[in-house]
Design a protein around this motif. Structure first.
Motif, mmCIF file in Angstrom:
data_model
loop_
_atom_site.group_PDB
_atom_site.id
_atom_site.type_symbol
_atom_site.label_atom_id
_atom_site.label_comp_id
_atom_site.label_asym_id
_atom_site.label_seq_id
_atom_site.Cartn_x
_atom_site.Cartn_y
_atom_site.Cartn_z
ATOM 1 N N ASP A 160 -23.772 7.447 39.603
ATOM 2 C CA ASP A 160 -22.742 7.853 38.656
ATOM 3 C C ASP A 160 -22.528 6.737 37.638
ATOM 4 O O ASP A 160 -23.043 5.623 37.769
ATOM 5 C CB ASP A 160 -21.438 8.144 39.401
ATOM 6 N N ASP A 161 -21.758 7.027 36.606
ATOM 7 C CA ASP A 161 -21.555 6.063 35.523
ATOM 8 C C ASP A 161 -20.861 4.800 36.006
ATOM 9 O O ASP A 161 -21.217 3.686 35.594
ATOM 10 C CB ASP A 161 -20.748 6.712 34.393
ATOM 11 N N LEU A 162 -19.848 4.941 36.869
ATOM 12 C CA LEU A 162 -19.117 3.772 37.339
ATOM 13 C C LEU A 162 -20.018 2.857 38.158
ATOM 14 O O LEU A 162 -20.069 1.638 37.932
ATOM 15 C CB LEU A 162 -17.911 4.215 38.169
ATOM 16 N N THR A 163 -20.730 3.425 39.128
ATOM 17 C CA THR A 163 -21.603 2.600 39.964
ATOM 18 C C THR A 163 -22.704 1.963 39.134
ATOM 19 O O THR A 163 -23.077 0.810 39.358
ATOM 20 C CB THR A 163 -22.202 3.445 41.092
ATOM 21 N N LEU A 164 -23.241 2.692 38.167
ATOM 22 C CA LEU A 164 -24.285 2.133 37.303
ATOM 23 C C LEU A 164 -23.760 0.946 36.508
ATOM 24 O O LEU A 164 -24.437 -0.088 36.383
ATOM 25 C CB LEU A 164 -24.809 3.217 36.368
ATOM 26 N N LYS A 165 -22.550 1.068 35.971
ATOM 27 C CA LYS A 165 -21.960 -0.036 35.204
ATOM 28 C C LYS A 165 -21.749 -1.267 36.087
ATOM 29 O O LYS A 165 -22.103 -2.390 35.706
ATOM 30 C CB LYS A 165 -20.639 0.415 34.600
ATOM 31 N N LEU A 166 -21.183 -1.064 37.279
ATOM 32 C CA LEU A 166 -20.955 -2.185 38.185
ATOM 33 C C LEU A 166 -22.257 -2.779 38.701
ATOM 34 O O LEU A 166 -22.366 -3.997 38.905
ATOM 35 C CB LEU A 166 -20.092 -1.733 39.361
ATOM 36 N N LEU A 167 -23.261 -1.942 38.877
ATOM 37 C CA LEU A 167 -24.555 -2.424 39.331
ATOM 38 C C LEU A 167 -25.221 -3.300 38.279
ATOM 39 O O LEU A 167 -25.790 -4.357 38.588
ATOM 40 C CB LEU A 167 -25.440 -1.232 39.692
ATOM 41 N N LEU A 168 -25.141 -2.900 37.026
ATOM 42 C CA LEU A 168 -25.714 -3.704 35.951
ATOM 43 C C LEU A 168 -24.972 -5.032 35.808
ATOM 44 O O LEU A 168 -25.601 -6.083 35.549
ATOM 45 C CB LEU A 168 -25.669 -2.925 34.640
ATOM 46 N N GLU A 169 -23.658 -5.020 35.963
ATOM 47 C CA GLU A 169 -22.892 -6.272 35.906
ATOM 48 C C GLU A 169 -23.311 -7.224 37.026
ATOM 49 O O GLU A 169 -23.463 -8.428 36.805
ATOM 50 C CB GLU A 169 -21.402 -5.974 35.997
ATOM 51 N N TRP A 170 -23.488 -6.689 38.224
ATOM 52 C CA TRP A 170 -23.887 -7.537 39.340
ATOM 53 C C TRP A 170 -25.298 -8.091 39.151
ATOM 54 O O TRP A 170 -25.554 -9.270 39.423
ATOM 55 C CB TRP A 170 -23.793 -6.764 40.651
ATOM 56 N N LEU A 171 -26.220 -7.269 38.698
ATOM 57 C CA LEU A 171 -27.588 -7.740 38.503
ATOM 58 C C LEU A 171 -27.647 -8.832 37.432
ATOM 59 O O LEU A 171 -28.426 -9.790 37.554
ATOM 60 C CB LEU A 171 -28.497 -6.571 38.121
ATOM 61 N N GLU A 172 -26.838 -8.706 36.394
ATOM 62 C CA GLU A 172 -26.787 -9.752 35.374
ATOM 63 C C GLU A 172 -26.211 -11.040 35.955
ATOM 64 O O GLU A 172 -26.731 -12.139 35.698
ATOM 65 C CB GLU A 172 -25.941 -9.268 34.195
ATOM 66 N N HIS A 173 -25.136 -10.920 36.730
ATOM 67 C CA HIS A 173 -24.552 -12.096 37.376
ATOM 68 C C HIS A 173 -25.544 -12.713 38.365
ATOM 69 O O HIS A 173 -25.668 -13.943 38.440
ATOM 70 C CB HIS A 173 -23.270 -11.691 38.098
ATOM 71 N N ARG A 174 -26.236 -11.890 39.115
ATOM 72 C CA ARG A 174 -27.227 -12.388 40.085
ATOM 73 C C ARG A 174 -28.351 -13.129 39.386
ATOM 74 O O ARG A 174 -28.813 -14.182 39.849
ATOM 75 C CB ARG A 174 -27.774 -11.182 40.857
ATOM 76 N N ARG A 175 -28.790 -12.611 38.259
ATOM 77 C CA ARG A 175 -29.882 -13.258 37.524
ATOM 78 C C ARG A 175 -29.455 -14.598 36.947
ATOM 79 O O ARG A 175 -30.229 -15.562 36.942
ATOM 80 C CB ARG A 175 -30.352 -12.319 36.404
ATOM 81 N N ASN A 176 -28.224 -14.684 36.464
ATOM 82 C CA ASN A 176 -27.741 -15.939 35.893
ATOM 83 C C ASN A 176 -27.387 -16.967 36.968
ATOM 84 O O ASN A 176 -27.587 -18.166 36.754
ATOM 85 C CB ASN A 176 -26.517 -15.680 35.010
ATOM 86 N N ARG A 177 -26.845 -16.498 38.076
ATOM 87 C CA ARG A 177 -26.392 -17.427 39.121
ATOM 88 C C ARG A 177 -27.551 -17.946 39.953
ATOM 89 O O ARG A 177 -27.598 -19.127 40.306
ATOM 90 C CB ARG A 177 -25.376 -16.711 40.022
ATOM 91 N N TRP A 178 -28.499 -17.104 40.323
ATOM 92 C CA TRP A 178 -29.644 -17.516 41.141
ATOM 93 C C TRP A 178 -30.935 -17.034 40.476
ATOM 94 O O TRP A 178 -31.567 -16.062 40.940
ATOM 95 C CB TRP A 178 -29.533 -16.935 42.553
ATOM 96 N N PRO A 179 -31.356 -17.680 39.394
ATOM 97 C CA PRO A 179 -32.534 -17.182 38.667
ATOM 98 C C PRO A 179 -33.831 -17.323 39.444
ATOM 99 O O PRO A 179 -34.791 -16.575 39.186
ATOM 100 C CB PRO A 179 -32.542 -18.051 37.403
ATOM 101 N N ASN A 180 -33.914 -18.246 40.380
ATOM 102 C CA ASN A 180 -35.169 -18.501 41.085
ATOM 103 C C ASN A 180 -35.181 -17.988 42.513
ATOM 104 O O ASN A 180 -36.091 -18.315 43.275
ATOM 105 C CB ASN A 180 -35.451 -20.014 41.107
#
Length: 542
Positions: free
Chosen positions: A422-442
């Motif tokens: 759904d739209d809400l889960t997709l939005k929160l999922l994209l936010e988490w993936l962006e945070h995950r990529r910035n916080r632990w890039p390797n």
């Protein structure tokens, strides 16, 4: 974020936490910064400063107690020795940053670097397991080594075993995204434990745990490299053994022995029984323990327990407690009868009865709002959505992998079932993936949800960490999951087949949700009928 502007070089200063003088950015040295992230702030029991505390004492007092313990023992002390000296700290010896854990005489000068223009240390040369043409056999077998007396400053850096270990550590670091601090600590720990190593030696858990922890080195990561080398043996006592000894404390000797055998058969299985999960074993033993403690005051063996004893004990229990304890007692006595430990099963023909489940109730909007307000990080918001929208259990959330997310087709796979995003889960999922990529890039961890502990490993996050943000709320993750499934039954009708298809429930659970929804709908219809009747009676009275 640093309080200094970009490009500004902070002068040498003293740390606000441990007062160490050194070259670092910000107001805290790296050690105090990491110490403060994992400990709560309060007044120190010794120096009375408001600082992050570990068991009531700040890091400066810990450093001073460790210095006293080291001077008395002549070697790196264990944590128990340091804790015993915390109350005796009456002054503080100031030190330079980076020199506190060094046991050599040469000072260490901290280097700035790590940015884009910094020169990265070259990787170690490829190395393999040293070939041993011959070796001196030990005269007295495997004699335990005291690694606490070794000094990393005197390590044999030319050892071929250390070269092989550093090469394996570099490969693991590249594969799992270990940071600079972890790599340095692992190499230092390997230099400590591999000093004097020869072919055929075995490095054991009990020998290296205390020395590595005393130096604040990465024990788990060092063990990972040693296991890759095939020279490590885990001789630590499993947590199950300590828990079992504690639970059996207070029982009569013979009852204790028989109960211990039954518990081990539950966990490991037997000729006619399959092994159970460790959580199930814990529940069963915890449920029979009160009855066994009471009978141990009068009897020495399980065969002395009669049917009247069981009935008298069950009279003191009611509801679910009676049901659960009787099921566990029947399991114990059936096993004892099957193995010839008792003459007759005292629980035979005592009916367990069908447990009557209460009607599930929906959550109030205010309870859900408070849980939503408590989710303040990208991870907790995504966890909340997975439980409240997709009715995912805590264990299912923890085992989600990156491959389970299909952003292109807006699909999410939970416990093998594909669900639309759904739209809400997709939005929160994209936010988490962006945070995950910035916080632990390797990071090389393929689990969807990771934290500081699992980012450098390949294991999943614990259930405790996943449910921590909602702990203490009325709408916990489990209640949000139940509320979502109940809402589906109320919206689309109490159809157990529909619930089983949407959420993957078994037939009994789906029927329970359907019965609760049917009861709630009937109550709502009766209330509406009463209101309509009341509205018709009021004009007649007027």
């Amino acid at each position: 974020m640093s309080r200094y502007p970009k490009g500004y070089r902070k002068p040498t200063d003293s740390c606000d936490g441990c007062l160490a003088w050194g070259d670092f950015s910000g107001r805290l040295c790296p050690a105090c910064y990491m110490f403060g992230r994992s400990h709560e702030t309060a007044a120190c029991a010794d120096c009375r400063r408001i600082q992050p505390l570990k068991w009531g004492y700040c890091r400066l007092c810990w450093c001073q107690a460790r210095l006293h313990a080291k001077a008395s023992a002549g070697r790196p002390p264990a944590e128990a020795d340091v804790r015993a000296r915390l109350n005796a700290v009456r002054h503080h010896q100031l030190f330079f940053m980076g020199l506190h854990y060094r046991r050599g005489s040469a000072p260490v000068v901290a280097r700035r670097g790590g940015g884009r223009g910094a020169v990265r240390k070259p990787p170690p040369a490829p190395a393999w397991r040293p070939s041993a043409d011959w070796r001196q056999l030990p005269l007295f077998g495997q004699v335990p080594r005291d690694y606490g007396r070794l000094d990393p400053a005197d390590a044999d850096l030319a050892s071929p075993w250390l070269a092989w270990a550093k090469y394996l550590a570099y490969q693991l670091a590249e594969a799992r995204g270990w940071g600079r601090g972890i790599r340095f600590a692992v190499n230092r720990g390997l230099a400590l434990v591999l000093t004097g190593y020869v072919e055929g030696d075995v490095i054991r858990h009990t020998e290296i745990f205390a020395p590595l922890r005393a130096l604040d080195l990465r024990f788990g990561h060092v063990v990972t490299v040693l296991e890759e080398m095939g020279i490590f043996e885990d001789d630590s006592e499993p947590s199950f053994e300590g828990w079992l000894a504690e639970r059996l404390e207070g029982l009569a000797p013979a009852i204790r022995s028989e109960t211990e055998r039954w518990t081990r058969v539950l966990r490991d299985g037997g000729p006619r029984s399959l092994p159970r999960r460790e959580g199930t074993v814990w529940l069963y033993l915890n449920r029979v323990r009160p009855a066994l403690l009471e009978w141990s005051n009068r009897y020495d063996h399980l065969r002395e327990v009669t049917r009247d004893d069981v009935l008298a004990y069950l009279k003191t229990l009611h509801g679910r407690q009676r049901h659960d304890q009787l099921v566990a007692l029947r399991s114990l006595f059936i096993w004892a009868k099957r193995n010839g430990l008792i003459f007759r099963n005292p629980t035979i023909r005592i009916k367990v009865g069908q447990y009557e489940y209460a009607v599930l109730q929906p959550l109030a909007p205010a309870e859900v709002d408070r849980s939503v307000a408590a989710a303040t990080t990208p991870a907790t918001r995504l966890i909340l959505a997975l439980a409240a929208v997709h009715a995912a259990r805590v264990a299912q959330i923890g085992t989600l992998m990156l491959d389970d997310v299909d952003l292109g087709n807006r699909r999410l796979t939970i416990a093998g079932r594909v669900r639309p995003l759904d739209d809400l889960t997709l939005k929160l999922l994209l936010e988490w993936l962006e945070h995950r990529r910035n916080r632990w890039p390797n990071t090389a961890n393929l689990h969807l949800l990771i934290n500081n502990q699992t980012a450098t490993k390949t294991s999943r996050a614990s259930n405790h960490w996943i449910s921590a943000s909602m702990r203490g709320q009325d709408a916990t993750l489990e209640r949000l999951r139940v509320d979502r499934q109940l809402e589906e039954a109320l919206t689309h009708g109490p159809d157990p087949l529909h619930l089983a298809e949407v959420f993957g429930l078994d037939e009994k659970t789906a029927m329970r949700y359907a019965d609760s929804a049917r009861s709630l709908l009937e109550q709502a219809a009766e209330q509406q009928l009463r209101r309509n009747q009341l509205d018709r009676d009021i004009p007649r009275r007027e």
